[in-house]
Design a protein around this motif. Structure first.
Motif, short mmCIF file in Angstrom:
data_model
loop_
_atom_site.label_atom_id
_atom_site.label_comp_id
_atom_site.label_asym_id
_atom_site.label_seq_id
_atom_site.Cartn_x
_atom_site.Cartn_y
_atom_site.Cartn_z
N VAL A 296 0.80 -1.03 0.02
CA VAL A 296 0.19 0.08 -0.09
C VAL A 296 0.88 1.33 0.15
O VAL A 296 0.46 2.36 -0.37
CB VAL A 296 -0.94 -0.06 1.31
CG1 VAL A 296 -1.92 -1.10 1.19
CG2 VAL A 296 -0.15 -0.09 2.53
N GLN A 297 2.13 1.20 0.46
CA GLN A 297 3.02 2.18 0.46
C GLN A 297 3.41 2.82 -0.77
O GLN A 297 3.64 4.16 -1.05
CB GLN A 297 4.25 1.82 1.09
CG GLN A 297 4.20 1.59 2.81
CD GLN A 297 4.17 0.12 3.06
OE1 GLN A 297 3.58 -0.62 2.03
NE2 GLN A 297 4.20 -0.32 4.29
N VAL A 298 3.32 1.97 -2.03
CA VAL A 298 3.59 2.19 -3.33
C VAL A 298 2.49 3.10 -4.09
O VAL A 298 1.32 2.61 -4.05
CB VAL A 298 3.93 1.08 -4.17
CG1 VAL A 298 4.29 1.55 -5.53
CG2 VAL A 298 5.20 0.38 -3.72
N PRO A 299 2.69 4.46 -4.35
CA PRO A 299 1.58 5.20 -4.89
C PRO A 299 1.21 4.93 -6.26
O PRO A 299 2.23 4.34 -6.83
CB PRO A 299 2.23 6.51 -4.63
CG PRO A 299 3.34 6.63 -3.65
CD PRO A 299 3.87 5.28 -3.95
N TYR A 300 -0.07 4.76 -6.57
CA TYR A 300 -0.78 4.57 -7.70
C TYR A 300 0.04 5.62 -8.90
O TYR A 300 0.29 4.82 -9.92
CB TYR A 300 -1.96 4.81 -7.78
CG TYR A 300 -2.58 4.55 -9.26
CD1 TYR A 300 -2.69 3.24 -9.94
CD2 TYR A 300 -3.18 5.65 -9.77
CE1 TYR A 300 -3.34 3.00 -11.09
CE2 TYR A 300 -3.66 5.53 -11.25
CZ TYR A 300 -3.83 4.38 -11.65
OH TYR A 300 -4.32 4.09 -13.00
N ALA A 301 0.30 6.77 -8.41
CA ALA A 301 0.67 7.84 -9.41
C ALA A 301 2.29 7.20 -9.74
O ALA A 301 2.59 7.27 -11.19
CB ALA A 301 0.85 9.28 -8.76
N GLU A 302 3.00 6.68 -8.97
CA GLU A 302 4.47 6.19 -9.32
C GLU A 302 4.37 4.97 -10.41
O GLU A 302 5.05 4.77 -11.14
CB GLU A 302 4.97 5.95 -8.15
CG GLU A 302 5.48 6.91 -7.08
CD GLU A 302 6.29 8.11 -7.87
OE1 GLU A 302 7.09 7.80 -8.63
OE2 GLU A 302 6.12 9.22 -7.37
N VAL A 303 3.08 3.84 -10.03
CA VAL A 303 3.04 3.13 -11.08
C VAL A 303 2.55 3.52 -12.40
O VAL A 303 3.16 2.97 -13.36
CB VAL A 303 1.89 2.16 -10.45
CG1 VAL A 303 1.69 0.99 -11.42
CG2 VAL A 303 2.22 1.48 -9.01
N ARG A 304 2.08 4.44 -12.36
CA ARG A 304 1.59 5.17 -13.68
C ARG A 304 2.61 5.59 -14.39
O ARG A 304 2.90 5.58 -15.57
CB ARG A 304 0.44 6.29 -13.55
CG ARG A 304 -0.90 5.55 -13.19
CD ARG A 304 -1.74 5.03 -14.63
NE ARG A 304 -1.74 5.98 -15.62
CZ ARG A 304 -2.03 5.43 -16.84
NH1 ARG A 304 -2.32 4.22 -17.18
NH2 ARG A 304 -2.29 6.48 -17.65
N ARG A 305 3.62 6.13 -13.56
CA ARG A 305 4.92 6.70 -14.16
C ARG A 305 5.65 5.87 -14.62
O ARG A 305 6.45 6.06 -15.58
CB ARG A 305 5.57 7.72 -12.90
CG ARG A 305 6.59 8.74 -13.37
CD ARG A 305 6.68 9.65 -12.52
NE ARG A 305 7.57 9.30 -11.10
CZ ARG A 305 8.77 9.03 -11.11
NH1 ARG A 305 9.47 9.43 -11.91
NH2 ARG A 305 9.15 8.51 -10.06
#
Length: 485
Positions: free
Chosen positions: A108-117
């Motif tokens: 849960v610590q990994v932001p979704y925005a970073e996945v999109r990046r």
């Protein structure tokens, strides 16, 4: 700021920059190598998972069915690949092209925005992000052979890389601080040692400025500072010599003024006294005649004194013109001007002796020297004057066997108004200007007036005169004087 402090500060600054740049470069290189190794490892793992996922989906897929693209199908395929949840299990996420998450085991610590990046970076890119105090490496790759575009994203916890980097930074800072402390102490000691010659020069300069003309800088560094110290000492020697010359000149001028004032006092007192008596008109004719005689003699003394001073000042100011002159004629003219000389005058000069000279001044010089020699009461009653020929010059000399001049007075006899026996000289009509005038006349002829004397044995005075058309070699005046004996 003192120069030693500047040297130490400059050394510390250079060392600080060097250590800082070197340490930063070392840490950066180590960190880059660790990141590169971790990235290669994660990329290889990610490619294997992507290939396995593509294979698992392809094996269980009906080409006409879209059910496999649903979340349960993706989850089943991923579960088959990763096995049961364990501590080191891969952290994955399956996403559509639009970014919709079909299945995920990402923390849960990994932001979704970073996945999109990571998806935007493409299959050859990687993204680092920080969340909740931890660092994550994200990679996303499109899966091939699917009916719909499908992305597989994977995350790795790489906090240990950054922790190691921070540890190396702290270690580098500690080592740099220790090195700077040791180097600072060494730089301070070396700078003090290096600037020791400068402190010696500073102390010598301050002492010299305070009036200590004997101070010298002791510098033995074997470099440019030692050369500077030697130059300073040469300058101090020159200044010391000039100071001594100035003091000697000041003392000479004081003696001159005192002697001149004293010389004027006696005749002026006599003149005023007899003039006052004549002014009252109460003197007998015989007393008036006596007073007039005293007035005449004292006035004549003042006139002679002023004439000698004027000639002396004129010679000091501008010298004189020289021409070919017969030396025998000069000696005979001087002898003819002294008919009442209390000593026998003996002349010895070749008839053909000729030199570059100013005849009136040279006659005056010979006359003054002869008068001084006669006043010295020669034991044989003779004053000898002669000329001795040298290679390119003539030596003109005057000698007697009189009382001589004390050794301590020889250095002063050519000073104006200086007299060895002041009482005797004044009673004989002398003012102490004769030898001073002779010295200036000798210098006007390009020579020096040399005097040799021993108390009770006599005196010898000579100078060198150039022959017409010849120069006077330097350093031969003494030899010529001795040859004329």
């Amino acid at each position: 700021m003192k120069f030693a402090v500047k040297i130490a500060a400059a050394t510390m600054a250079l060392l600080c920059v060097t250590l800082g740049a070197g340490g930063a470069h070392s840490v950066r290189q180590n960190f880059a190598a660790a990141r590169s190794a971790a990235l290669n490892s994660c990329a290889a793992e990610h490619r294997n998972l992507c290939f396995s996922m593509e294979t698992a989906l392809a094996d269980g897929r009906d080409a006409q069915s879209a059910a496999l693209l649903a979340s349960p199908a993706i989850a089943a395929a991923a579960q088959e690949l990763t096995g049961p949840v364990r501590e080191n299990a891969p952290m994955l996420a399956a996403l559509t092209q639009e970014g919709s998450v079909l299945w995920a085991t990402l923390p849960v610590q990994v932001p979704y925005a970073e996945v999109r990046r990571a998806m935007d970076a493409g299959e050859t890119g990687a993204v680092y992000c920080r969340a909740d105090g931890r660092y994550w490496l994200l990679m996303a790759t499109p899966l091939q052979g699917q009916a719909r575009p499908l992305w597989l994203a994977q995350a790795w916890d790489v906090s240990h890389l950054f922790t190691e980097r921070d540890r190396q930074v702290r270690q580098q800072l500690l080592l740099s601080a220790a090195a700077l402390a040791a180097a600072g102490a060494a730089a301070a000691a070396v700078s003090v040692w290096l600037t020791r010659p400068l402190r010696a020069l500073d102390e010598a300069a301050r002492a010299l400025a305070a009036g200590d003309g004997h101070v010298r800088a002791q510098v033995a560094s074997g470099d440019e500072l030692e050369s500077l110290g030697e130059s300073f000492n040469r300058m101090a020697d020159a200044i010391g010599g000039q100071m001594e010359a100035l003091r000697a000149e000041s003392a000479r001028q004081k003696r001159f003024v005192a002697a001149f004032s004293h010389e004027l006092k006696t005749p002026m007192t006599t003149l005023l006294g007899y003039a006052s008596m004549l002014r009252q008109g109460q003197l007998a004719p015989q007393a008036q005649q006596t007073a007039a005689g005293h007035l005449y003699r004292e006035a004549a003394r003042l006139e002679a004194l002023s004439g000698q001073l004027l000639r002396l000042m004129g010679l000091e100011a501008g010298g004189c013109a020289l021409e070919e002159t017969s030396l025998p004629a000069v000696l005979h003219a001087a002898a003819d001007s002294l008919p009442d000389l209390p000593a026998q005058l003996c002349l010895a000069c070749p008839r053909d002796a000729r030199a570059l000279a100013n005849a009136p001044l040279l006659i005056d010089l010979v006359r003054n020297l002869v008068l001084n020699a006669a006043a010295a009461s020669p034991c044989d009653g003779k004053v000898r004057v002669g000329c001795t020929e040298e290679s390119a010059a003539w030596t003109l000399w005057v000698e007697d066997k009189g009382r001589g001049i004390p050794a301590e007075a020889l250095a002063h006899v050519t000073e104006p108004f200086y007299r060895v026996d002041a009482g005797r000289a004044r009673s004989a009509g002398g003012a102490g200007l004769g030898l001073a005038l002779c010295r200036q006349i000798a210098q006007a002829h390009g020579s020096e007036l040399h005097i040799e004397s021993r108390a009770g044995c006599g005196t010898r005075v000579w100078l060198t005169l150039k022959k017409p058309g010849a120069g006077t070699p330097e350093g031969e005046e003494t030899a010529r004087g001795e040859a004329g004996a």
